[in-house]
Scaffold this active site. Sequence first.
Site, PDB file in Angstrom:
ATOM      1  N   LYS A 106       0.838  -1.231   0.000  1.00  0.00           N
ATOM      2  CA  LYS A 106       0.000   0.000   0.000  1.00  0.00           C
ATOM      3  C   LYS A 106       0.855   1.255   0.000  1.00  0.00           C
ATOM      4  CE  LYS A 106      -0.113  -0.575   4.789  1.00  0.00           C
ATOM      5  NZ  LYS A 106      -0.170  -1.925   5.125  1.00  0.00           N
ATOM      6  N   GLY A 135      -7.045  -6.122   3.597  1.00  0.00           N
ATOM      7  CA  GLY A 135      -6.692  -7.458   3.091  1.00  0.00           C
ATOM      8  C   GLY A 135      -7.835  -8.393   2.720  1.00  0.00           C
ATOM      9  N   GLY A 188      -0.187  -9.990  19.014  1.00  0.00           N
ATOM     10  CA  GLY A 188       0.283  -9.922  17.618  1.00  0.00           C
ATOM     11  C   GLY A 188      -0.559  -8.997  16.754  1.00  0.00           C
ATOM     12  N   GLU A 191       2.443  -3.941  16.100  1.00  0.00           N
ATOM     13  CA  GLU A 191       3.885  -4.103  15.913  1.00  0.00           C
ATOM     14  C   GLU A 191       4.620  -3.599  17.155  1.00  0.00           C
ATOM     15  OE1 GLU A 191       5.194  -5.164  12.986  1.00  0.00           O
ATOM     16  OE2 GLU A 191       3.425  -5.035  11.705  1.00  0.00           O
ATOM     17  N   LYS A 206      -3.840   3.824   2.879  1.00  0.00           N
ATOM     18  CA  LYS A 206      -4.986   3.054   2.359  1.00  0.00           C
ATOM     19  C   LYS A 206      -6.063   4.003   1.834  1.00  0.00           C
ATOM     20  CE  LYS A 206      -4.166  -0.797   5.532  1.00  0.00           C
ATOM     21  NZ  LYS A 206      -4.443  -1.314   6.864  1.00  0.00           N
ATOM     22  N   GLY A 303      -3.939 -10.239   8.116  1.00  0.00           N
ATOM     23  CA  GLY A 303      -3.853 -11.653   8.455  1.00  0.00           C
ATOM     24  C   GLY A 303      -3.371 -12.441   7.255  1.00  0.00           C
TER      25      GLY A 303
HETATM   26  N1  HSE Z   1      -1.238  -3.031  10.389  1.00  0.00           N
HETATM   27  C1  HSE Z   1      -2.420  -2.993   9.589  1.00  0.00           C
HETATM   28  C2  HSE Z   1      -3.651  -2.923  10.446  1.00  0.00           C
HETATM   29  C3  HSE Z   1      -2.558  -4.204   8.718  1.00  0.00           C
HETATM   30  O1  HSE Z   1      -3.535  -2.936  11.669  1.00  0.00           O
HETATM   31  O2  HSE Z   1      -4.730  -2.832   9.897  1.00  0.00           O
HETATM   32  C4  HSE Z   1      -1.744  -4.129   7.489  1.00  0.00           C
HETATM   33  O3  HSE Z   1      -2.121  -3.028   6.722  1.00  0.00           O
END
Ligand code: HSE
Length: 438
Positions: A106, A135, A188, A191, A206, A303
């Site tokens: 992205k 996703g 998880g 990050e 996005k 995911g």
């Molecule tokens: N880290 C992003 C989220 C997922 O928490 O939506 C990957 O874009």
Amino acid sequence: MTEVGVGLIGLGNVGTGALQILTENARSLREKLGFRLAVKTVCSRNIHAKKSLVCPDGITRTDNWRDVVNNPEVDIVVELIGGTATARNIIEESLKQRKSVVTANKELMALCGPELWSLANANGVNIAMEASVAGGIPIHTVLREGIAGDSVAELYGILNGTSNFILTEIEKSNAAFDSVLAEAQQLGYAEADPSADVDGLDARSKLAILAALAFGEKLTPSDIFTEGIRRITPVDFQYAHQLKHTVRLLCLARRTADGIVLSVRPSLIPQDTILAHVTGAYNAIWIRGQYGEDTFYYGRGAGSKPTGVAVVSDLMRVAREIRFGSPERVSPFAHERLGEWKPLPISTQELPYFLRFRVEDKAGIIATLATILAKHRIGLDAVLQLPREDWRNLPFVITTEPAKEQAIREALVEIRTADFLVEAPLAMPMERGFGGGR
Ligand code: HSE
């Protein structure tokens, strides 16, 4: 041609999910396509350490991406390494070699996707990016094809699962941001460095991509007004609930007569709108079309397997084009050419605002605030104060009549100098444009 060859670069979360689907679900994919989608080679920087990687015979492994791009058996290159430097080289080199590309990147597509599409077009191949936004939700397909006949007027999204998980946990358990963030990291969902998620930057990339598909404009992510969720506390939910609202990190793109308004920011949304029911790490997109009216899309935003499905579905579409020699490809941005517009300044928007203060209590605070707001022609709608014992750190909320954001900002600059404030006021718009809350 009895098969189309695939080379996969990047075997992280999404890459392993895509590879698993391509191998486990190969029979079903073949039945749908009428030919085989054959993985020829996979690449990862630490490929030789990936002992547990299930990789059927006949698939070669490499730690050099050029081996994939240069492999004559590879018709489609899948770029899943993320980032903008090497990923850009991989994509440009593949397109120049007349290989179509599938990517989940992205950040790169928000920065230079239209240029990459031009390069793909010049070389008679395609670039597909369904996995780059939300996703598990096929939102690109929707905007590019499903509702292409409409003219999008408004788009609202919950596009960052980490932030949505954190906000809805604060709402559910009354816990502070830091402790919920630590929990999200353990699970998880967040990050080790959470800034891209909680400061709104991931959602901003996005939104730039979705707005390009919806409105045909190339938008620079850094031009989008962006605010993260670090300042949201349980108290904000308690007051929002009193107003029959909740708080979400809302991505907004709205067409007006003067241009497009875009923002990513924590906002109050009515509890009776469907977006308010999006909890946990889920994503959702709500679109209003000029002709088709309201549509709503919901699912996992990230995911390994949900995003893997998006990658594999893109591969199938591109493989069909190769197999059947389709001369016409639909732009991944849903428009043959993108205009270059700057979003309208958010300061021009007119909405009611939720202003949350924390003060050291004393007489005359409301009068002082009301005077400053009145000076900026901002009408008060309500003053809310839940019973509290700590007079040295007393939260309360003022909601306003619809006002220009510029006026709110100017009033807050003046308010910030008041000696009774424990911290800077928090201002959130009260969005009311979408279904259910009107
Ligand atoms: N880290 C992003 C989220 C997922 O928490 O939506 C990957 O874009």
